[in-house]
Design an enzyme around this catalytic site. Structure first.
Site, PDB file in Angstrom:
ATOM      1  N   CYS A  10     -96.055  40.618  -4.465  1.00 11.37           N
ATOM      2  CA  CYS A  10     -96.033  39.842  -3.222  1.00 11.37           C
ATOM      3  C   CYS A  10     -95.390  38.477  -3.416  1.00 11.37           C
ATOM      4  O   CYS A  10     -94.518  38.080  -2.655  1.00 11.37           O
ATOM      5  CB  CYS A  10     -97.451  39.684  -2.685  1.00 11.37           C
ATOM      6  SG  CYS A  10     -97.523  38.720  -1.164  1.00 11.37           S
ATOM      7  N   LYS A  37     -89.304  37.592   0.682  1.00 15.98           N
ATOM      8  CA  LYS A  37     -88.695  38.349   1.786  1.00 15.98           C
ATOM      9  C   LYS A  37     -88.922  37.646   3.118  1.00 15.98           C
ATOM     10  O   LYS A  37     -88.011  37.551   3.941  1.00 15.98           O
ATOM     11  CB  LYS A  37     -89.265  39.764   1.810  1.00 15.98           C
ATOM     12  CG  LYS A  37     -88.719  40.648   2.918  1.00 15.98           C
ATOM     13  CD  LYS A  37     -89.387  42.008   2.881  1.00 15.98           C
ATOM     14  CE  LYS A  37     -90.875  41.876   3.107  1.00 15.98           C
ATOM     15  NZ  LYS A  37     -91.605  43.148   2.944  1.00 15.98           N
ATOM     16  N   GLU A  82     -86.753  45.822   7.283  1.00 16.92           N
ATOM     17  CA  GLU A  82     -86.753  44.365   7.144  1.00 16.92           C
ATOM     18  C   GLU A  82     -85.444  43.879   6.536  1.00 16.92           C
ATOM     19  O   GLU A  82     -84.825  42.932   7.040  1.00 16.92           O
ATOM     20  CB  GLU A  82     -87.954  43.928   6.312  1.00 16.92           C
ATOM     21  CG  GLU A  82     -89.261  44.061   7.076  1.00 16.92           C
ATOM     22  CD  GLU A  82     -90.494  43.872   6.228  1.00 16.92           C
ATOM     23  OE1 GLU A  82     -91.580  43.662   6.796  1.00 16.92           O
ATOM     24  OE2 GLU A  82     -90.396  43.929   4.986  1.00 16.92           O
ATOM     25  N   TYR A 140     -90.918  49.988   6.111  1.00 13.87           N
ATOM     26  CA  TYR A 140     -90.857  48.570   6.489  1.00 13.87           C
ATOM     27  C   TYR A 140     -89.882  47.794   5.622  1.00 13.87           C
ATOM     28  O   TYR A 140     -89.172  46.905   6.112  1.00 13.87           O
ATOM     29  CB  TYR A 140     -92.258  47.950   6.476  1.00 13.87           C
ATOM     30  CG  TYR A 140     -92.894  47.799   5.119  1.00 13.87           C
ATOM     31  CD1 TYR A 140     -92.761  46.620   4.406  1.00 13.87           C
ATOM     32  CD2 TYR A 140     -93.664  48.812   4.565  1.00 13.87           C
ATOM     33  CE1 TYR A 140     -93.349  46.464   3.163  1.00 13.87           C
ATOM     34  CE2 TYR A 140     -94.260  48.672   3.328  1.00 13.87           C
ATOM     35  CZ  TYR A 140     -94.103  47.491   2.625  1.00 13.87           C
ATOM     36  OH  TYR A 140     -94.684  47.357   1.394  1.00 13.87           O
ATOM     37  N   CYS A 155     -93.442  40.127  -0.472  1.00 13.11           N
ATOM     38  CA  CYS A 155     -93.744  39.536   0.838  1.00 13.11           C
ATOM     39  C   CYS A 155     -93.243  38.110   0.998  1.00 13.11           C
ATOM     40  O   CYS A 155     -92.622  37.776   2.005  1.00 13.11           O
ATOM     41  CB  CYS A 155     -95.250  39.524   1.090  1.00 13.11           C
ATOM     42  SG  CYS A 155     -96.184  40.840   0.317  1.00 13.11           S
ATOM     43  N   HIS A 160    -100.572  30.330  29.821  1.00 13.14           N
ATOM     44  CA  HIS A 160     -99.267  30.495  30.477  1.00 13.14           C
ATOM     45  C   HIS A 160     -98.418  29.231  30.299  1.00 13.14           C
ATOM     46  O   HIS A 160     -98.937  28.122  30.384  1.00 13.14           O
ATOM     47  CB  HIS A 160     -99.473  30.771  31.969  1.00 13.14           C
ATOM     48  CG  HIS A 160     -98.209  30.996  32.721  1.00 13.14           C
ATOM     49  ND1 HIS A 160     -97.469  32.154  32.615  1.00 13.14           N
ATOM     50  CD2 HIS A 160     -97.529  30.178  33.574  1.00 13.14           C
ATOM     51  CE1 HIS A 160     -96.405  32.051  33.393  1.00 13.14           C
ATOM     52  NE2 HIS A 160     -96.413  30.866  33.980  1.00 13.14           N
ATOM     53  N   GLU A 162     -99.824  36.175  26.555  1.00 12.26           N
ATOM     54  CA  GLU A 162    -100.613  36.372  27.764  1.00 12.26           C
ATOM     55  C   GLU A 162    -100.475  37.779  28.316  1.00 12.26           C
ATOM     56  O   GLU A 162    -101.349  38.249  29.077  1.00 12.26           O
ATOM     57  CB  GLU A 162    -100.246  35.345  28.828  1.00 12.26           C
ATOM     58  CG  GLU A 162     -98.865  35.532  29.446  1.00 12.26           C
ATOM     59  CD  GLU A 162     -98.559  34.506  30.522  1.00 12.26           C
ATOM     60  OE1 GLU A 162     -99.393  34.347  31.435  1.00 12.26           O
ATOM     61  OE2 GLU A 162     -97.504  33.846  30.429  1.00 12.26           O
TER      62      GLU A 162
END
Length: 448
Positions: A43, A51, A182, A178, A48, A437, A442
């Site tokens: 990682c 990346k 990615e 993934y 992770c 908002h 939302e």
């Protein structure tokens, strides 16, 4: 435990190993960690973290373009790959130092050598030294899978991609998970001609079908090419240094780089586990029980090497649970249900709980709510890219069993939404929540 050199000997200083070691030490255990490369694991060193920094860098390509609609004039912008690469690697060095410091602060001994298991309570270091421990913990992670085709040695993996001298003009990325998606997004934004090759006709197996379809649509619009139902026949190096790739069901392709992103295999080869009596699975993964104990009473394993869920936060949870169970007198297991995850593609995908297909197969009656919208920022920028949110509910009581999103900032939004799914909240609970908002988030409380 005084009959042993250590109470705990950990092999591998990745996320799971570091957490387990420092927590065990905090519980009073005498702990050593053997790491043959660098502290931090996949990682931090080659996964992770670096990346995600490349993902941030790639986003500026579109942000700079979109900024014109917001009144900004950004002239003479030039991308410098080496500057980004070196800055990312410097950050990796910094984190490596922090991880080492964490272990040292907890008085965990760091042994910078490869270690193998030579018995239920014994490990052997690369220099031949033998060490004994009451408990051995294996946290050796996983490595990239490389297809076995002629010329495969001409390709690279996610281990090497962070060290490229330049951005390839044409890159072929093998895989559909993934990692592949990615890096496809990253290199496309950096100006590469990206083609993704996959042996099936699907992206991101395991993610909700609507999200996968939307990512394929958007990626195609961005110029990423796809070659489905294709397997490597071979890779040949041309005189000019480029690569000619031959594959099934498609014409040959000339590229400058081949990146293998076809999954990861548990790192158990040559560790001596089978000789010590540790049972392995078909892929070489270490079989463990709910407390991460192997078939040998004194040997445990956590993280990717067990091939349960290959995610850093899961490895950390497993390491914590192991230490609390074995050294904290607090038996703890990890709950693998409802684990949220994200794909940092362009745009990113995030999900938690069951997909629509899984929910229909398991629950029968389900209710699905969707919001398909164009983010406000995209509207003003003149970008046609649309976001998609999906809430999946049990048809009987409208308990939310899954949320899936493809949208800018979807992973950031999903972290909080995952708590709601884990807590068993209902669609009525979402409906009763006042919206913030204007935000993209939302949409989660406005679906009807």
């Amino acid at each position: 435990m005084a009959d042993y050199d250590y109470d705990l000997f950990t092999i591998g200083a990745g996320s799971g190993g570091v957490r387990a070691s420092r927590v065990a030490a905090a519980h009073g255990a005498r702990v050593a960690v053997a790491e043959e490369y660098r502290v931090g694991g996949t990682c931090v060193i080659r996964g992770c973290v670096p990346k995600k920094l490349l993902v941030y860098g790639a986003h500026f390509a579109e942000d700079l373009q979109d900024s014109r609609a917001f009144g900004w004039t950004a002239e003479n912008c030039v991308f410098d790959w080496k500057a980004l690469r070196d800055n990312v690697l410097a950050e990796v060095d910094r984190l490596n130092g922090l991880y080492r410091q964490t272990l040292e602060n907890h008085k965990v001994e760091i042994i910078e050598q490869r270690a193998t298991v030579s018995g239920p309570h014994e490990v052997t270091l690369a220099d031949g030294t033998r060490k004994t421990a009451k408990v051995i913990l294996v946290c050796t992670g996983a490595r990239p899978h490389i297809p076995s085709c002629p010329g495969h040695e001409l390709g690279i993996t996610s281990n090497e991609v962070f060290h490229l001298d330049e951005v390839p003009k044409r890159i072929l990325i093998s895989g559909a998970g993934y990692i592949a998606n990615e890096f496809a997004g990253i290199f496309n934004e950096f100006g590469s001609k990206v083609t993704l090759i996959n042996r099936s006709d699907q992206l991101l197996r395991g993610y909700d079908e609507s999200m996968r379809d939307r990512l394929l649509q958007i990626s195609t619009m961005k110029g990423i090419g796809f070659r489905f139902n294709a397997e490597f026949r071979g890779i040949h190096k041309n005189e000019d240094g480029s690569l000619r790739v031959s594959m099934t069901n498609h014409d040959d392709l000339e590229v400058d780089c081949v990146l293998f992103a076809t999954g990861r295999l548990p790192n158990t080869e040559g560790l001596g586990l089978e000789d010590a009596g540790v049972e392995l699975g078909a892929k070489g993964e270490i079989k463990v029980d709910k407390y991460s104990r192997t078939s040998v009473e004194s040997i445990y394993a956590v993280g990717d090497v067990t091939d349960r869920i290959q995610l850093t936060p899961v490895a950390i949870r497993e390491g914590q649970a192991f230490a609390d169970t074995v050294f904290g007198n607090k038996p703890t297991t990890v709950d693998y249900s409802c684990v949220p995850s994200a794909v940092f593609s362009h745009p990113p995908i995030a999900g938690v709980g069951m997909t629509e297909g899984e929910a229909r197969n398991k629950l029968g009656a389900v209710k699905v709510y969707q919001s398909d919208f164009r983010p406000m920022k995209n509207v003003l920028a003149g970008r046609n890219e649309r976001s998609l949110y999906k809430i999946i509910c049990d048809g009987e009581d409208e308990r939310i069993v899954g949320i899936h999103m493809i949208s800018p900032d979807a992973p950031e939004i999903m972290q909080a939404a995952a708590i709601a799914v884990k807590a068993g909240l209902t669609k009525a609970d979402f409906d009763a929540t006042v919206a913030i908002h204007p935000t993209m988030a939302e949409e989660l409380v406005l679906m009807r």
